[in-house]
Scaffold this motif. Sequence first.
Motif, PDB file in Angstrom:
ATOM      1  N   ALA A 145      25.844   5.604   9.090  1.00  0.00           N
ATOM      2  CA  ALA A 145      26.465   4.479   8.383  1.00  0.00           C
ATOM      3  C   ALA A 145      26.868   3.378   9.356  1.00  0.00           C
ATOM      4  O   ALA A 145      26.643   2.177   9.097  1.00  0.00           O
ATOM      5  CB  ALA A 145      27.683   4.972   7.604  1.00  0.00           C
ATOM      6  N   PHE A 146      27.444   3.753  10.500  1.00  0.00           N
ATOM      7  CA  PHE A 146      27.839   2.750  11.490  1.00  0.00           C
ATOM      8  C   PHE A 146      26.620   2.146  12.184  1.00  0.00           C
ATOM      9  O   PHE A 146      26.659   0.982  12.592  1.00  0.00           O
ATOM     10  CB  PHE A 146      28.801   3.373  12.510  1.00  0.00           C
ATOM     11  N   HIS A 147      25.553   2.926  12.297  1.00  0.00           N
ATOM     12  CA  HIS A 147      24.301   2.388  12.831  1.00  0.00           C
ATOM     13  C   HIS A 147      23.807   1.265  11.907  1.00  0.00           C
ATOM     14  O   HIS A 147      23.404   0.183  12.382  1.00  0.00           O
ATOM     15  CB  HIS A 147      23.267   3.516  12.927  1.00  0.00           C
ATOM     16  N   CYS A 148      23.863   1.502  10.609  1.00  0.00           N
ATOM     17  CA  CYS A 148      23.458   0.471   9.640  1.00  0.00           C
ATOM     18  C   CYS A 148      24.367  -0.754   9.719  1.00  0.00           C
ATOM     19  O   CYS A 148      23.899  -1.900   9.639  1.00  0.00           O
ATOM     20  CB  CYS A 148      23.488   1.042   8.224  1.00  0.00           C
ATOM     21  N   GLN A 149      25.669  -0.518   9.894  1.00  0.00           N
ATOM     22  CA  GLN A 149      26.619  -1.622  10.006  1.00  0.00           C
ATOM     23  C   GLN A 149      26.319  -2.484  11.241  1.00  0.00           C
ATOM     24  O   GLN A 149      26.429  -3.717  11.200  1.00  0.00           O
ATOM     25  CB  GLN A 149      28.044  -1.074  10.098  1.00  0.00           C
ATOM     26  N   SER A 150      25.926  -1.831  12.323  1.00  0.00           N
ATOM     27  CA  SER A 150      25.611  -2.596  13.544  1.00  0.00           C
ATOM     28  C   SER A 150      24.394  -3.496  13.317  1.00  0.00           C
ATOM     29  O   SER A 150      24.326  -4.609  13.844  1.00  0.00           O
ATOM     30  CB  SER A 150      25.367  -1.638  14.717  1.00  0.00           C
ATOM     31  N   PHE A 151      23.421  -3.009  12.516  1.00  0.00           N
ATOM     32  CA  PHE A 151      22.278  -3.843  12.134  1.00  0.00           C
ATOM     33  C   PHE A 151      22.744  -5.025  11.283  1.00  0.00           C
ATOM     34  O   PHE A 151      22.348  -6.171  11.495  1.00  0.00           O
ATOM     35  CB  PHE A 151      21.255  -3.020  11.335  1.00  0.00           C
ATOM     36  N   LYS A 152      23.588  -4.719  10.312  1.00  0.00           N
ATOM     37  CA  LYS A 152      24.034  -5.734   9.360  1.00  0.00           C
ATOM     38  C   LYS A 152      24.729  -6.900  10.048  1.00  0.00           C
ATOM     39  O   LYS A 152      24.517  -8.067   9.698  1.00  0.00           O
ATOM     40  CB  LYS A 152      24.979  -5.081   8.354  1.00  0.00           C
ATOM     41  N   PHE A 153      25.533  -6.587  11.065  1.00  0.00           N
ATOM     42  CA  PHE A 153      26.290  -7.648  11.735  1.00  0.00           C
ATOM     43  C   PHE A 153      25.603  -8.170  13.000  1.00  0.00           C
ATOM     44  O   PHE A 153      26.180  -8.949  13.742  1.00  0.00           O
ATOM     45  CB  PHE A 153      27.695  -7.134  12.071  1.00  0.00           C
ATOM     46  N   GLY A 154      24.364  -7.706  13.256  1.00  0.00           N
ATOM     47  CA  GLY A 154      23.573  -8.276  14.335  1.00  0.00           C
ATOM     48  C   GLY A 154      23.901  -7.779  15.731  1.00  0.00           C
ATOM     49  O   GLY A 154      23.640  -8.479  16.711  1.00  0.00           O
ATOM     50  N   PHE A 155      24.454  -6.552  15.829  1.00  0.00           N
ATOM     51  CA  PHE A 155      24.801  -6.024  17.150  1.00  0.00           C
ATOM     52  C   PHE A 155      23.912  -4.850  17.573  1.00  0.00           C
ATOM     53  O   PHE A 155      24.195  -4.180  18.563  1.00  0.00           O
ATOM     54  CB  PHE A 155      26.260  -5.562  17.168  1.00  0.00           C
ATOM     55  N   SER A 156      22.851  -4.595  16.828  1.00  0.00           N
ATOM     56  CA  SER A 156      22.014  -3.430  17.130  1.00  0.00           C
ATOM     57  C   SER A 156      21.264  -3.578  18.450  1.00  0.00           C
ATOM     58  O   SER A 156      20.811  -2.581  19.024  1.00  0.00           O
ATOM     59  CB  SER A 156      21.003  -3.204  16.004  1.00  0.00           C
ATOM     60  N   ALA A 157      21.116  -4.813  18.941  1.00  0.00           N
ATOM     61  CA  ALA A 157      20.424  -5.033  20.214  1.00  0.00           C
ATOM     62  C   ALA A 157      21.395  -5.094  21.383  1.00  0.00           C
ATOM     63  O   ALA A 157      20.966  -5.164  22.543  1.00  0.00           O
ATOM     64  CB  ALA A 157      19.607  -6.321  20.151  1.00  0.00           C
ATOM     65  N   ASP A 158      22.700  -5.064  21.100  1.00  0.00           N
ATOM     66  CA  ASP A 158      23.703  -5.113  22.174  1.00  0.00           C
ATOM     67  C   ASP A 158      23.608  -3.828  23.000  1.00  0.00           C
ATOM     68  O   ASP A 158      23.614  -2.716  22.454  1.00  0.00           O
ATOM     69  CB  ASP A 158      25.099  -5.247  21.564  1.00  0.00           C
ATOM     70  N   VAL A 159      23.512  -3.959  24.315  1.00  0.00           N
ATOM     71  CA  VAL A 159      23.284  -2.801  25.175  1.00  0.00           C
ATOM     72  C   VAL A 159      24.424  -1.790  25.078  1.00  0.00           C
ATOM     73  O   VAL A 159      24.203  -0.563  25.137  1.00  0.00           O
ATOM     74  CB  VAL A 159      23.057  -3.238  26.641  1.00  0.00           C
ATOM     75  N   PHE A 160      25.661  -2.253  24.898  1.00  0.00           N
ATOM     76  CA  PHE A 160      26.784  -1.329  24.781  1.00  0.00           C
ATOM     77  C   PHE A 160      26.712  -0.546  23.467  1.00  0.00           C
ATOM     78  O   PHE A 160      27.004   0.653  23.427  1.00  0.00           O
ATOM     79  CB  PHE A 160      28.113  -2.082  24.878  1.00  0.00           C
ATOM     80  N   VAL A 161      26.324  -1.229  22.402  1.00  0.00           N
ATOM     81  CA  VAL A 161      26.159  -0.553  21.108  1.00  0.00           C
ATOM     82  C   VAL A 161      25.007   0.441  21.187  1.00  0.00           C
ATOM     83  O   VAL A 161      25.103   1.574  20.698  1.00  0.00           O
ATOM     84  CB  VAL A 161      25.924  -1.589  19.986  1.00  0.00           C
ATOM     85  N   VAL A 162      23.908   0.033  21.808  1.00  0.00           N
ATOM     86  CA  VAL A 162      22.746   0.917  21.968  1.00  0.00           C
ATOM     87  C   VAL A 162      23.133   2.183  22.728  1.00  0.00           C
ATOM     88  O   VAL A 162      22.798   3.306  22.324  1.00  0.00           O
ATOM     89  CB  VAL A 162      21.602   0.176  22.699  1.00  0.00           C
TER      90      VAL A 162
END
Length: 536
Positions: A145-162
């Motif tokens: 669910a939080f993985h999807c949220q990171s996509f939704k708010f545009g942070f899925s490419a952020d190295v720290f999030v990755v």
Amino acid sequence: MLIICKQSAHLTDTIKHCKTIKQVHQVHAQVITRGLLSLFPTSSLLLTTLLHSFTSLLPPPPPPSSSLHHPLSLHYATTIFNIIRNPSTFCFNTIIRAHTLLSFPLNALLFFTQMRRLSLPPDAHTFPFALKACAQLRSLSVTCAFHCQSFKFGFSADVFVVNCLIRAYSVMGCIHDAYQVFDESSYRDVVSYNALIDGFVKTGETERARELFEEMPMRDSVSWGTILAGYAKMNQFKEAIELFDQMVGLEICPDNIALVSALSACAQLGELEKGKTIHNFIEQKGIKKDAFLSTGLVDLYAKCGCIETAMEIFESSHEKALFTWNAMLTGLAMHGHCQLLLDYFSRMVKNGVQPDGVTFLAVLVGCSHAGLIDEARLLFEEMEGIYGVPRELKHYGCMVDLLGRAGLIREAMKMIEDMPMGGDLFVWGGLLGGCRIHGDVEIAEEAAERVMEISPKDGGVYSILANIYANAERWDDLGKMRRLRDCMRVKKNAGCSLIQLDGVIHEFVAGDSLHPRTEEIYLALNGIGQHQLEAL
């Protein structure tokens, strides 16, 4: 109003320079006594700064036995947060981080939910904190669910999030999901590689971990330590030592994880000289011996026959954790120093260290070797009654072995019948061994039948029962047992021993003649045998 603004600015600056939690409390008291909490937005700025400074000074969580101050710390932080009017994303990030740091992941995620209900957007700092909480919670659905949220708010490419996503999936054993996140990311740093390598190591895929390790454009000490730990965990001890030598050869200073893994590999292989080299390296580099490193050294010397050296290292260690005591107790049990073992156990309890299942296993093994029946019975009873340590199969196995050796076959059988779980190979094997010593054919047959059910290809049980029949002069049963063994086509595992001489390990297997100096060895053995006969 100007005076109040100046006071507020001064206290805000003071809060930023606080070095201890006590100082934060003192400034907080000043904020209250000066009546600054009633003024908005002044109070919001002060409390936000106060919350951030306080949570920044929180230490990482110590062992559970000494973490009583953590709920109080979080209660204080939460109280400050709750009186902030219109908390910002920064405030939520701060309180989420605090709960994650002190291992209260569910509360951390509840604050994230509260933030979204207030329509506050998460930022680049929110998801790393929240995903670390997901990893602690070990919930795959919440992580997704939080993985999807990171996509939704545009942070899925952020190295720290990755990196946090890779770690979260890895700790839950979803290594393929972790690899997919890694593979699809355009931004990878050494932490990304280390997190995925650690994931492969934890799932036992050391070859994949090594391949990734070799692909890394840049490695740090964590990279080396992680792969070394993987080899040690999967019993690939030779590979661990070779990698450690490569690391030192490249003049990369190993961290304590790498050193402990290398020491563990040396202990398992009996590589005493190599272990001494690592010990000398630690001393020459002035590396601080924490509880893990001290335990590794104690374990090395105990398993390699140098129990006195192990005791010296143990006594000189400033940090003695439960596993350090367990390593010392296990070493003493291996060397048959039962009275000393019991003395160390008493010291451990007096020092306030709570024993666990490993502790009692070591003590029971020591009592078994020394034949201390009454002491073992007492400790076995006290495990659950006094120390609150649940009895496991291995503890029952030790007691059965002890009673069997002492000839108390019926008592051992009664213990097996009263066990809350079914017996395993070690439990029934221990009973069978006692029957062989004391010639109890009836119980030996039942024990052997149970062993055959668990491990029908184990040739040892057929040989033991055959010997029991032979000693009882039951020749017909002996013949049946040998025919059954031949029908089952079982083979007894050959005995094997290792000895190290001048830095070289020599391996001897029963019945073979592969050693290059076999003729000289047997010549010497025959000479010793002849000398003994002449002495008689």
